[in-house]
Design a protein around this motif. Structure first.
Motif, PDB file in Angstrom:
ATOM      1  N   SER A 127      -2.904   6.084  -2.747  1.00  8.81           N
ATOM      2  CA  SER A 127      -2.772   5.528  -1.390  1.00  8.81           C
ATOM      3  C   SER A 127      -3.281   6.522  -0.365  1.00  8.81           C
ATOM      4  O   SER A 127      -3.991   6.164   0.567  1.00  8.81           O
ATOM      5  CB  SER A 127      -1.314   5.229  -1.066  1.00  8.81           C
ATOM      6  OG  SER A 127      -0.863   4.150  -1.804  1.00  8.81           O
TER       7      SER A 127
ATOM      8  N   LYS B 207      -6.978   6.634  -0.171  1.00 10.03           N
ATOM      9  CA  LYS B 207      -7.498   5.472   0.547  1.00 10.03           C
ATOM     10  C   LYS B 207      -7.231   5.613   2.046  1.00 10.03           C
ATOM     11  O   LYS B 207      -8.067   5.272   2.869  1.00 10.03           O
ATOM     12  CB  LYS B 207      -6.832   4.197   0.028  1.00 10.03           C
ATOM     13  CG  LYS B 207      -7.235   3.854  -1.389  1.00 10.03           C
ATOM     14  CD  LYS B 207      -6.763   2.469  -1.760  1.00 10.03           C
ATOM     15  CE  LYS B 207      -5.262   2.429  -1.930  1.00 10.03           C
ATOM     16  NZ  LYS B 207      -4.784   1.080  -2.274  1.00 10.03           N
TER      17      LYS B 207
ATOM     18  N   ALA C 175     -17.552   1.432  -1.050  1.00  9.62           N
ATOM     19  CA  ALA C 175     -16.425   0.896  -1.816  1.00  9.62           C
ATOM     20  C   ALA C 175     -16.462   1.433  -3.240  1.00  9.62           C
ATOM     21  O   ALA C 175     -15.434   1.828  -3.805  1.00  9.62           O
ATOM     22  CB  ALA C 175     -16.457  -0.629  -1.809  1.00  9.62           C
TER      23      ALA C 175
ATOM     24  N   SER D 280      -1.097 -13.952   0.777  1.00 11.26           N
ATOM     25  CA  SER D 280      -1.134 -12.992  -0.323  1.00 11.26           C
ATOM     26  C   SER D 280      -0.066 -13.331  -1.369  1.00 11.26           C
ATOM     27  O   SER D 280      -0.233 -13.011  -2.549  1.00 11.26           O
ATOM     28  CB  SER D 280      -0.962 -11.566   0.188  1.00 11.26           C
ATOM     29  OG  SER D 280       0.254 -11.420   0.851  1.00 11.26           O
TER      30      SER D 280
ATOM     31  N   PHE E  21      -8.895  -4.021  -5.866  1.00 15.74           N
ATOM     32  CA  PHE E  21      -8.332  -3.927  -4.523  1.00 15.74           C
ATOM     33  C   PHE E  21      -7.269  -2.844  -4.387  1.00 15.74           C
ATOM     34  O   PHE E  21      -6.959  -2.423  -3.283  1.00 15.74           O
ATOM     35  CB  PHE E  21      -7.811  -5.284  -4.060  1.00 15.74           C
ATOM     36  CG  PHE E  21      -8.935  -6.227  -3.751  1.00 15.74           C
ATOM     37  CD1 PHE E  21      -9.747  -5.994  -2.654  1.00 15.74           C
ATOM     38  CD2 PHE E  21      -9.216  -7.294  -4.577  1.00 15.74           C
ATOM     39  CE1 PHE E  21     -10.811  -6.836  -2.373  1.00 15.74           C
ATOM     40  CE2 PHE E  21     -10.280  -8.139  -4.296  1.00 15.74           C
ATOM     41  CZ  PHE E  21     -11.075  -7.909  -3.200  1.00 15.74           C
ATOM     42  N   ARG E  22      -6.717  -2.397  -5.518  1.00 18.27           N
ATOM     43  CA  ARG E  22      -5.763  -1.301  -5.406  1.00 18.27           C
ATOM     44  C   ARG E  22      -6.461   0.037  -5.211  1.00 18.27           C
ATOM     45  O   ARG E  22      -5.839   1.016  -4.831  1.00 18.27           O
ATOM     46  CB  ARG E  22      -4.867  -1.246  -6.641  1.00 18.27           C
ATOM     47  CG  ARG E  22      -3.791  -2.313  -6.603  1.00 18.27           C
ATOM     48  CD  ARG E  22      -2.574  -1.895  -7.336  1.00 18.27           C
ATOM     49  NE  ARG E  22      -2.890  -1.424  -8.685  1.00 18.27           N
ATOM     50  CZ  ARG E  22      -1.972  -0.992  -9.520  1.00 18.27           C
ATOM     51  NH1 ARG E  22      -0.720  -0.960  -9.137  1.00 18.27           N
ATOM     52  NH2 ARG E  22      -2.308  -0.593 -10.718  1.00 18.27           N
TER      53      ARG E  22
ATOM     54  N   LEU F 293      -8.087  -0.279   2.502  1.00 20.53           N
ATOM     55  CA  LEU F 293      -7.961  -1.531   3.248  1.00 20.53           C
ATOM     56  C   LEU F 293      -9.059  -1.671   4.299  1.00 20.53           C
ATOM     57  O   LEU F 293      -9.627  -2.750   4.482  1.00 20.53           O
ATOM     58  CB  LEU F 293      -6.579  -1.572   3.916  1.00 20.53           C
ATOM     59  CG  LEU F 293      -6.340  -2.688   4.918  1.00 20.53           C
ATOM     60  CD1 LEU F 293      -6.439  -4.044   4.251  1.00 20.53           C
ATOM     61  CD2 LEU F 293      -4.975  -2.532   5.564  1.00 20.53           C
TER      62      LEU F 293
ATOM     63  N   VAL G  70     -12.088  -3.140   2.898  1.00 20.35           N
ATOM     64  CA  VAL G  70     -11.935  -4.568   2.618  1.00 20.35           C
ATOM     65  C   VAL G  70     -12.107  -5.362   3.921  1.00 20.35           C
ATOM     66  O   VAL G  70     -12.800  -6.384   3.953  1.00 20.35           O
ATOM     67  CB  VAL G  70     -10.555  -4.855   1.989  1.00 20.35           C
ATOM     68  CG1 VAL G  70     -10.405  -6.340   1.696  1.00 20.35           C
ATOM     69  CG2 VAL G  70     -10.367  -4.042   0.714  1.00 20.35           C
TER      70      VAL G  70
ATOM     71  N   GLY H   9      -8.623  -9.779   5.276  1.00 14.80           N
ATOM     72  CA  GLY H   9      -8.680  -8.504   4.567  1.00 14.80           C
ATOM     73  C   GLY H   9      -7.293  -8.074   4.115  1.00 14.80           C
ATOM     74  O   GLY H   9      -7.083  -7.685   2.956  1.00 14.80           O
TER      75      GLY H   9
ATOM     76  N   TYR I 274      -6.130  -7.760   0.184  1.00 13.20           N
ATOM     77  CA  TYR I 274      -5.692  -6.429  -0.228  1.00 13.20           C
ATOM     78  C   TYR I 274      -4.249  -6.475  -0.736  1.00 13.20           C
ATOM     79  O   TYR I 274      -3.935  -6.002  -1.825  1.00 13.20           O
ATOM     80  CB  TYR I 274      -5.811  -5.493   0.971  1.00 13.20           C
ATOM     81  CG  TYR I 274      -5.387  -4.066   0.733  1.00 13.20           C
ATOM     82  CD1 TYR I 274      -6.244  -3.155   0.134  1.00 13.20           C
ATOM     83  CD2 TYR I 274      -4.127  -3.623   1.133  1.00 13.20           C
ATOM     84  CE1 TYR I 274      -5.863  -1.843  -0.058  1.00 13.20           C
ATOM     85  CE2 TYR I 274      -3.744  -2.307   0.945  1.00 13.20           C
ATOM     86  CZ  TYR I 274      -4.614  -1.424   0.346  1.00 13.20           C
ATOM     87  OH  TYR I 274      -4.232  -0.129   0.162  1.00 13.20           O
ATOM     88  N   THR I 275      -3.357  -7.095   0.039  1.00 12.54           N
ATOM     89  CA  THR I 275      -1.939  -7.104  -0.311  1.00 12.54           C
ATOM     90  C   THR I 275      -1.676  -7.947  -1.554  1.00 12.54           C
ATOM     91  O   THR I 275      -0.754  -7.660  -2.321  1.00 12.54           O
ATOM     92  CB  THR I 275      -1.113  -7.641   0.875  1.00 12.54           C
ATOM     93  OG1 THR I 275      -1.527  -6.967   2.051  1.00 12.54           O
ATOM     94  CG2 THR I 275       0.365  -7.423   0.661  1.00 12.54           C
TER      95      THR I 275
ATOM     96  N   ASN J 120       0.225  -2.049   7.928  1.00 13.41           N
ATOM     97  CA  ASN J 120      -1.220  -2.064   7.704  1.00 13.41           C
ATOM     98  C   ASN J 120      -1.962  -2.956   8.683  1.00 13.41           C
ATOM     99  O   ASN J 120      -3.160  -2.793   8.892  1.00 13.41           O
ATOM    100  CB  ASN J 120      -1.529  -2.531   6.279  1.00 13.41           C
ATOM    101  CG  ASN J 120      -1.234  -1.459   5.254  1.00 13.41           C
ATOM    102  OD1 ASN J 120      -1.186  -0.278   5.593  1.00 13.41           O
ATOM    103  ND2 ASN J 120      -1.026  -1.864   4.015  1.00 13.41           N
TER     104      ASN J 120
END
Lengths: 294, 216, 217
Positions: free
Chosen positions: B155, B158, B194, C32, C61-62, C66, C69, C93, C97-98, C158
């Motif tokens: 996390s 990111k 990405a 989501s 996506f993990r 974010l 995305v 997005g 993502y979630t 977020n």
């Protein structure tokens, strides 16, 4: 036994505080993020190196540091644009900064450029992170409450940029339902929202993102000073500036309040540049025409 | 779409410079947030009077704020309070504090998961509270914390992209500059960026899986 | 010490921002949750292709920020001829993502119900659907609700990403207020306060549920 736990806790707390201080100290003397190593402007205090000089405040700090730190834009063609290839930042504002560095320190390379945006420039100046702002900044009464300005060094006016073939041909065609893009913290937002009542401008972090958004079809119109819009036109000739300017945007160099010494030096620099023809030269080089007569 | 122009040598080099900054930022923030997070977690676990409560309240507030806000605040709010940080260190401070708050929760629940019986046995065999904490509770708890802590690190990596709002020249910031060249290279650039983030994070998660499956 | 006029003169901006943040978060949550459930079902389905798709989606996506995305929706899609505004791109997005995280929470919840129970239920004559309905899902929900509440909390935080793409949320309006007041500390203190008004109750609810389910489970 219970007291032991408390002692441990206290020790941990002290460690934490120390760790925190360590981080803060590092922050002042190492600059991972900057491009150059230099002392933080304003942190130097009064210098000891040139006694006898009458310099005060920021001017003294700059001389002690041996480097001028100027806040310029990195994303605005013609005024301050970073070239990914060379890594250099180039433009009209940058050349003005070089001239001031030369005047102050005798060498135009004794200059550090820091990236500012319309949103971040005043906080950065008031933090003492930069000595002056040379970043397409309009002199306004509101801003004069926050910072001091030099004499006008560039005369711009607000205009609009549209895609070629757009039905919008001037500011008069913009209605409150038009999709207008701009940048957070810029004067152009207030101007156009006053001119077109009910209009809400979509505001981005900087001109790069706003222009990318326009090209991605997020809006019909991008509004700001014509000088910046001309740079965008050069970047992508599918877009054009339409109509005449509808405001006057005199650009000034912003300096922290109560630094009359630096304001004076900057104004002298501008006058000398105009007298020597250097101002006209860089104006033509970037803007592509001679500056209009007074 | 123009992949050739998007992936020109100049642009690639510029993006790699950004990636370098992203990795530096993440590395420093990971180390700091781990240390601070462990300390805070232990303080909360140990129930030190006043201090544990205080730390608990701070952690609760920080955890429940958007990181974007903290980064911006560290850069432009703190100076108004007399603390000046460069973009790099502002990002470090905000990331470290935010992720440390998250990690402290992981550490606390990890320690809490160590069975009472184990602790009592250790104490009964003559270990002091400190020794029990060091030799029994921490090693057992830490092992259980590895997976959630690693995903917290992912996390964090990111989240470094949020430093874009303070104009720190990390990967996303540099991508924005590249994308400004031409609309036709926006999508190729986004895909490449990405992929870069994905590669780094995926590598990190594989390392984590290795750690997890290591015989205890 | 704190300049209250920052709030009193701009309460409308704060209010609109808060409302949009809440709105974006709720929409993204609903979306989501639906998407996450589908992905979770994919991941535990016996069909290999679906499994692979589900896994790829979650891993993808993990491991991507974010912001990227959101940029994909905001700046990437227009290249394919689809233009969405900042609010919609931001919310989409957030949702996509979630959903990867929610899918994982749901999958973990379903897998946590011991296999033996399913087998027992099936052998006592219940159909697959009945087994899911009466045996597996009620237990899974208990396990899933706290982590999903947590994801909602993350979602609210977020959603501040909308501010970067002119998405009209609380963060965005905070920036606009700041451009007017030049008072960074106080302006964002109030922004922080409004976020806490949304997130602290969620954090509390999540912890309460965790405790209650832990006791009854």
């Amino acid at each position: 036994m219970k007291t032991r736990g408390r002692v441990i806790g206290l020790m941990l707390a002290v460690m934490l505080v120390l760790a925190g201080c360590g981080a803060a100290n590092n922050a002042n003397d190492s600059k991972g993020g900057g491009t150059n190593n230099s002392a933080e402007p304003g942190a130097g205090g009064n210098q000891a190196e040139n006694p006898g000089s009458k310099d005060e405040g920021v001017v003294a700090d700059i001389k002690a540091r041996g480097k001028l730190v100027a806040g310029v834009k990195f994303d605005t063609k013609l005024f301050g644009l970073k070239d990914p290839g060379s890594g250099e930042v180039e433009g009209f504002d940058v050349d003005i900064a070089k001239a001031i560095a030369k005047k102050l320190l005798g060498d135009e390379s004794k200059l550090e450029l820091k990236e500012v945006t319309s949103k971040t420039r005043i906080p950065m100046l008031n933090n003492g992170e930069i000595d002056l702002i040379i970043a397409t900044m309009t002199i306004t009464e509101d801003r004069k409450k926050e910072v001091d300005f030099s004499d006008v060094y560039f005369k711009a006016g607000q205009s609009i940029l549209v895609k070629k073939g757009s039905s919008i041909r001037s500011i008069d065609d913009v209605t409150k339902d038009s999709k207008v893009l701009g940048v957070k913290g810029a004067t152009s937002i207030k101007n156009i929202e006053e001119k077109v009542p009910g209009l809400k401008v979509q505001q981005y972090e900087n001109y790069q993102e706003a222009f990318t958004a326009l090209r991605a079809g997020k809006g019909d119109v991008l509004t700001t000073d014509n000088s910046i819009l001309y740079g965008m036109m050069k970047q992508d000739n599918n877009y054009e500036v339409v109509g005449s300017t509808f405001t006057d945007e005199p650009y000034g160099i912003a300096i922290k309040k109560d630094e009359a010494g630096l304001v004076k030096l900057v104004n002298e620099t501008l006058e000398e540049m105009k007298a020597s023809g250097e101002y006209d030269k860089i104006y033509e080089q970037w803007i592509g025409e001679k500056p209009a007569d007074e | 779409m123009d992949f050739g122009q998007a992936y020109s040598p100049d642009n690639l080099r510029f993006l790699m410079e950004g990636l370098g900054m992203t990795l530096r930022l993440a590395l420093v923030a990971i180390i700091l947030s781990f240390i601070i997070g462990c300390v805070l977690g232990v303080i909360r676990y140990a129930r030190v009077p006043v201090l544990s409560k205080l730390v608990g309240i701070l952690v609760e507030i920080i955890r429940n704020l958007p990181l974007l806000l903290l980064i911006f605040f560290a850069r432009f709010g703190l100076p108004e309070l007399g603390i000046k940080l460069s973009p790099f260190w502002a990002a470090i401070v905000a990331l470290s504090i935010f992720e440390a708050a998250m990690i402290s929760e992981i550490v606390r629940s990890g320690l809490k998961s160590v069975e009472k019986g184990t602790i009592e046995a250790a104490r009964a065999s003559g270990l002091s509270y400190m020794q029990t904490l060091r030799h029994i509770i921490l090693p057992i708890g830490l092992r259980r914390m590895v997976p959630p802590i690693v995903s917290q690190f992912i996390s964090l990596l990111k989240d470094t992209s949020l430093a874009v709002i303070i104009s720190l020249a990390e990967l996303t910031h540099n991508a924005n500059i590249v994308m400004g060249q031409d609309i036709s290279i926006v999508l190729p650039t986004l895909l490449l960026v990405a992929a870069l983030y994905f590669a780094v994070n995926y590598a990190l998660s594989i390392v984590a899986r290795r750690l997890e499956s290591k015989p205890t | 010490m704190i300049d209250l006029t920052v709030l009193t003169e701009h309460w409308e901006s704060y209010f609109i921002g808060l409302r949009n943040t809440l709105f974006a978060s709720l929409m993204a949550l609903a979306g989501s949750f639906a998407l996450g459930t589908v992905i979770a079902v994919f991941r535990i389905s016996p069909i290999k292709v679906l499994q692979a798709c589900g896994t790829a989606y979650v891993e993808l996506f993990r491991n991507i920020p974010l912001l990227l995305v959101v940029y994909m929706f905001f700046l990437g899609l227009p290249a394919l001829g689809i233009a969405l505004n900042g609010f919609v791109s931001g919310t989409l997005g957030l949702m996509v993502y979630t959903s990867a995280f929610i899918a994982e929470a749901i999958r973990a919840g379903i897998l946590a119900v011991p296999q033996g129970q399913t087998e027992a239920a099936r052998s006592s004559g219940l159909t697959y659907v009945q087994t899911m309905r009466y045996v597996v899902l009620p237990q899974a929900v208990k396990i899933v609700v706290p982590p999903i509440t947590n994801q909602f909390l993350n979602l609210v935080k977020n959603s501040s990403i909308l501010g970067v793409v002119a998405g009209l949320d609380l963060m965005y309006y905070g920036d606009l207020v700041n451009a007017d007041t030049y008072n960074t500390v106080d302006t964002y203190m109030f922004v922080a306060l409004f976020y806490l008004i949304l997130t602290l109750p969620l954090a509390y609810a999540s912890r309460l549920m965790e405790r209650r389910f832990a006791r009854s489970g």
